[in-house]
Design a protein around this motif. Structure first.
Motif, PDB file in Angstrom:
ATOM      1  N   THR A 150       6.149  21.518   6.626  1.00 50.89           N
ATOM      2  CA  THR A 150       5.181  22.561   6.953  1.00 50.89           C
ATOM      3  C   THR A 150       5.815  23.917   6.695  1.00 50.89           C
ATOM      4  OG1 THR A 150       4.233  21.150   8.675  1.00 50.89           O
ATOM      5  CG2 THR A 150       3.685  23.498   8.756  1.00 50.89           C
ATOM      6  N   GLY A 151       5.126  24.739   5.909  1.00 51.75           N
ATOM      7  CA  GLY A 151       5.650  26.067   5.614  1.00 51.75           C
ATOM      8  C   GLY A 151       4.565  26.995   5.103  1.00 51.75           C
ATOM      9  N   SER A 152       4.975  27.974   4.337  1.00 52.78           N
ATOM     10  CA  SER A 152       4.045  28.962   3.791  1.00 52.78           C
ATOM     11  C   SER A 152       3.678  28.579   2.364  1.00 52.78           C
ATOM     12  CB  SER A 152       4.705  30.342   3.786  1.00 52.78           C
ATOM     13  OG  SER A 152       5.818  30.340   2.894  1.00 52.78           O
ATOM     14  N   ASN A 153       2.786  29.353   1.749  1.00 54.03           N
ATOM     15  CA  ASN A 153       2.460  29.122   0.348  1.00 54.03           C
ATOM     16  C   ASN A 153       3.693  29.274  -0.532  1.00 54.03           C
ATOM     17  OD1 ASN A 153      -0.146  28.705   1.107  1.00 54.03           O
ATOM     18  ND2 ASN A 153      -0.914  30.694   0.458  1.00 54.03           N
ATOM     19  N   ASN A 154       4.603  30.177  -0.137  1.00 55.51           N
ATOM     20  CA  ASN A 154       5.827  30.378  -0.913  1.00 55.51           C
ATOM     21  C   ASN A 154       6.779  29.196  -0.766  1.00 55.51           C
ATOM     22  OD1 ASN A 154       5.143  32.878  -1.971  1.00 55.51           O
ATOM     23  ND2 ASN A 154       5.966  33.999  -0.217  1.00 55.51           N
ATOM     24  N   THR A 155       7.055  28.795   0.480  1.00 55.16           N
ATOM     25  CA  THR A 155       8.015  27.706   0.684  1.00 55.16           C
ATOM     26  C   THR A 155       7.474  26.375   0.162  1.00 55.16           C
ATOM     27  OG1 THR A 155       7.177  27.316   2.926  1.00 55.16           O
ATOM     28  CG2 THR A 155       9.093  28.777   2.697  1.00 55.16           C
ATOM     29  N   SER A 156       6.153  26.226   0.100  1.00 51.46           N
ATOM     30  CA  SER A 156       5.588  24.959  -0.376  1.00 51.46           C
ATOM     31  C   SER A 156       5.997  24.676  -1.819  1.00 51.46           C
ATOM     32  CB  SER A 156       4.055  24.973  -0.259  1.00 51.46           C
ATOM     33  OG  SER A 156       3.480  25.893  -1.162  1.00 51.46           O
ATOM     34  N   ARG A 157       6.198  25.727  -2.614  1.00 50.83           N
ATOM     35  CA  ARG A 157       6.640  25.526  -3.998  1.00 50.83           C
ATOM     36  C   ARG A 157       8.037  24.923  -4.033  1.00 50.83           C
ATOM     37  NH1 ARG A 157       4.266  30.743  -4.849  1.00 50.83           N
ATOM     38  NH2 ARG A 157       6.320  31.722  -5.015  1.00 50.83           N
ATOM     39  N   TYR A 158       8.908  25.386  -3.140  1.00 52.59           N
ATOM     40  CA  TYR A 158      10.250  24.816  -3.054  1.00 52.59           C
ATOM     41  C   TYR A 158      10.202  23.383  -2.526  1.00 52.59           C
ATOM     42  CZ  TYR A 158      11.827  29.627  -3.696  1.00 52.59           C
ATOM     43  OH  TYR A 158      12.041  30.881  -4.189  1.00 52.59           O
ATOM     44  N   ASN A 168       4.905  12.315   0.153  1.00 48.63           N
ATOM     45  CA  ASN A 168       5.039  13.535   0.948  1.00 48.63           C
ATOM     46  C   ASN A 168       3.700  14.094   1.406  1.00 48.63           C
ATOM     47  OD1 ASN A 168       4.061  15.747  -1.039  1.00 48.63           O
ATOM     48  ND2 ASN A 168       5.576  14.637  -2.247  1.00 48.63           N
ATOM     49  N   ILE A 169       3.768  14.847   2.479  1.00 49.51           N
ATOM     50  CA  ILE A 169       2.687  15.752   2.905  1.00 49.51           C
ATOM     51  C   ILE A 169       3.324  17.130   2.966  1.00 49.51           C
ATOM     52  CG2 ILE A 169       1.093  16.427   4.737  1.00 49.51           C
ATOM     53  CD1 ILE A 169       0.990  13.511   5.631  1.00 49.51           C
ATOM     54  N   ILE A 170       2.844  18.034   2.142  1.00 50.21           N
ATOM     55  CA  ILE A 170       3.386  19.394   2.105  1.00 50.21           C
ATOM     56  C   ILE A 170       2.263  20.357   2.462  1.00 50.21           C
ATOM     57  CG2 ILE A 170       4.374  21.199   0.639  1.00 50.21           C
ATOM     58  CD1 ILE A 170       5.836  18.948  -0.880  1.00 50.21           C
ATOM     59  N   ARG A 171       2.451  21.069   3.556  1.00 49.08           N
ATOM     60  CA  ARG A 171       1.397  21.936   4.082  1.00 49.08           C
ATOM     61  C   ARG A 171       1.671  23.399   3.731  1.00 49.08           C
ATOM     62  NH1 ARG A 171       2.383  19.045   9.192  1.00 49.08           N
ATOM     63  NH2 ARG A 171       1.227  17.080   9.106  1.00 49.08           N
ATOM     64  N   LYS A 172       0.591  24.118   3.439  1.00 51.25           N
ATOM     65  CA  LYS A 172       0.681  25.538   3.078  1.00 51.25           C
ATOM     66  C   LYS A 172       0.020  26.374   4.163  1.00 51.25           C
ATOM     67  CE  LYS A 172       0.303  24.158  -1.772  1.00 51.25           C
ATOM     68  NZ  LYS A 172      -0.436  24.320  -3.045  1.00 51.25           N
ATOM     69  N   ASN A 173      -0.139  27.663   3.877  1.00 43.39           N
ATOM     70  CA  ASN A 173      -0.817  28.563   4.821  1.00 43.39           C
ATOM     71  C   ASN A 173      -2.267  28.156   5.021  1.00 43.39           C
ATOM     72  OD1 ASN A 173       1.442  30.124   5.037  1.00 43.39           O
ATOM     73  ND2 ASN A 173       0.714  31.801   3.769  1.00 43.39           N
ATOM     74  N   ARG A 174      -2.700  28.178   6.244  1.00 42.76           N
ATOM     75  CA  ARG A 174      -4.132  28.033   6.558  1.00 42.76           C
ATOM     76  C   ARG A 174      -4.462  28.976   7.702  1.00 42.76           C
ATOM     77  NH1 ARG A 174      -7.484  22.796   5.023  1.00 42.76           N
ATOM     78  NH2 ARG A 174      -6.250  22.095   3.253  1.00 42.76           N
ATOM     79  N   ASN A 175      -5.737  29.304   7.827  1.00 43.90           N
ATOM     80  CA  ASN A 175      -6.217  30.134   8.924  1.00 43.90           C
ATOM     81  C   ASN A 175      -7.474  29.511   9.496  1.00 43.90           C
ATOM     82  OD1 ASN A 175      -4.913  32.275   6.834  1.00 43.90           O
ATOM     83  ND2 ASN A 175      -4.666  33.011   8.916  1.00 43.90           N
ATOM     84  N   SER A 176      -7.903  30.050  10.618  1.00 48.93           N
ATOM     85  CA  SER A 176      -9.143  29.573  11.237  1.00 48.93           C
ATOM     86  C   SER A 176     -10.122  30.726  11.360  1.00 48.93           C
ATOM     87  CB  SER A 176      -8.846  28.932  12.594  1.00 48.93           C
ATOM     88  OG  SER A 176      -8.008  27.805  12.416  1.00 48.93           O
ATOM     89  N   ILE A 177     -11.382  30.374  11.443  1.00 47.71           N
ATOM     90  CA  ILE A 177     -12.460  31.359  11.405  1.00 47.71           C
ATOM     91  C   ILE A 177     -13.471  31.029  12.492  1.00 47.71           C
ATOM     92  CG2 ILE A 177     -13.884  30.050   9.751  1.00 47.71           C
ATOM     93  CD1 ILE A 177     -14.430  32.734   8.312  1.00 47.71           C
TER      94      ILE A 177
END
Length: 341
Positions: A150-158, A168-177
């Motif tokens: 679990t990380g950010s959009n940037n770390t997900s590339r690494y 794998n499960i690789i998570r990026k940035n998400r938000n809620s609304i």
């Protein structure tokens, strides 16, 4: 760990849940002192997270959750976990999933949230010693069969570069609304305040944006969340508020300000800390279309408006109280783990 037994597993983790829901003196000491290691982890925030985790681990929900999966096969895989540290115990659910599927968790804890998860797992071993060899805390991940990171959009590339060759499960940035109809009661809007302000808005399940009907007047919304005003006394939150307010003023950006929250009309889903973006809609169909366009960027939607959506929909005040089957990014972690072979 011995062969999977649903009764034993439910009893063990529900016992852990009871301990977290009613913290003892040792746990309260950790709760009280976490802010020395992470300024965002105030006693109130940490206690909220610990109790929410405890409530999640209730016997009925554990039985309902585990009954969905065939956990008699597989297991014994080493699963590397890169845990986030944005809110207290945020990585616990991934650890839980690895343990109940009979796999070994190689845990790369966040430096921001290392003490709590270690305490919880030590307590688990006190309750049921068969889990003593089911997890390891590591500084560097190696010799793993699968990865959940679990990380950010940037770390997900690494993550994808380093871990892409194993399941794998690789998570990026998400938000809620939050989708408002305009007919919400004061109690519902007050509950929405928890979705916005709990953990200072640092979680992916925190509401970062509102969708409101055309002509919506925010006076009643501001009145209903007034009891969250003391949040401004947290120095890091206050610094963010002052900084973002000065940016809006210098740029002459139109915005609303109630003294502890800045509200700005903006198409972006992600808003700065202490700020909330909003957009308007003409009817439910157009609102649903706006939400559909953001499906892959949304963790959950807070509303009482009936919706057809792939995203998780929760009631006001419930975004930071996920149930066991409310998987991050909508990816079934248990299904992924139970299929490892």
């Amino acid at each position: 760990m011995s062969k999977f037994n649903i009764t034993d597993t439910v009893n063990t983790f529900s016992e852990l849940g009871k301990h977290l829901a009613a913290p003892n003196a040792q746990l309260m000491d950790i709760i009280e002192t976490e802010r020395q290691y992470n300024a965002w982890f105030t006693p109130e925030s940490v206690l909220t997270a610990v109790k929410a985790t405890g409530d999640m681990l209730n016997k009925a929900d554990l039985e309902k959750w585990l009954d969905k999966y065939d956990l008699t096969k597989g297991g014994n895989k080493k699963v590397g976990l890169v845990l986030a540290g944005n809110i207290p115990l945020v990585g616990f659910h991934d650890v839980l999933c690895v343990l109940v599927t009979g796999n070994h968790a190689l845990i790369k804890a966040s430096s921001q949230d290392a003490r709590l998860i270690k305490y919880v797992l030590n307590k688990l071993v006190e309750i049921d010693n068969s889990y003593a060899d089911s997890f390891s805390f590591v500084e560097r991940l190696e010799n793993f069969d699968a990865i959940i990171a679990t990380g950010s959009n940037n770390t997900s590339r690494y993550f994808e570069y380093y871990f892409g060759k194993v399941p794998n499960i690789i998570r990026k940035n998400r938000n809620s609304i939050a989708l408002l109809s305009g007919d919400e009661s004061g109690e519902e809007l007050a509950a929405l305040g928890h979705d916005i302000f709990d953990y200072y808005g640092l979680g992916c399940r925190n509401v970062s944006k509102l969708l409101v009907p055309d002509g919506y007047v925010f006076n009643f919304f501001f009145e209903s969340i007034e009891h969250f005003a003391p949040i401004i006394h947290h120095h890091k939150y206050n610094n963010n508020y002052d900084y973002n307010k000065s940016i809006y003023l210098v740029n002459r950006d139109e915005h609303l300000d109630n003294g502890f929250l800045l509200l700005k009309q903006d198409a972006r889903l992600t808003s700065p800390l202490s700020c909330l973006h909003y957009e308007t809609y003409t009817d439910v169909q157009s609102a649903q279309k706006q939400l559909q366009e953001q499906t892959d960027n949304l963790q959950c939607i807070v509303t009482t408006v009936p919706l057809k959506t792939q995203n998780q929909v929760v009631n006001f005040g419930q975004s930071q109280h996920p149930q066991l089957w409310d998987y991050a990014d909508g990816v079934d972690t248990m299904e992924f783990l139970s299929q490892l072979s």
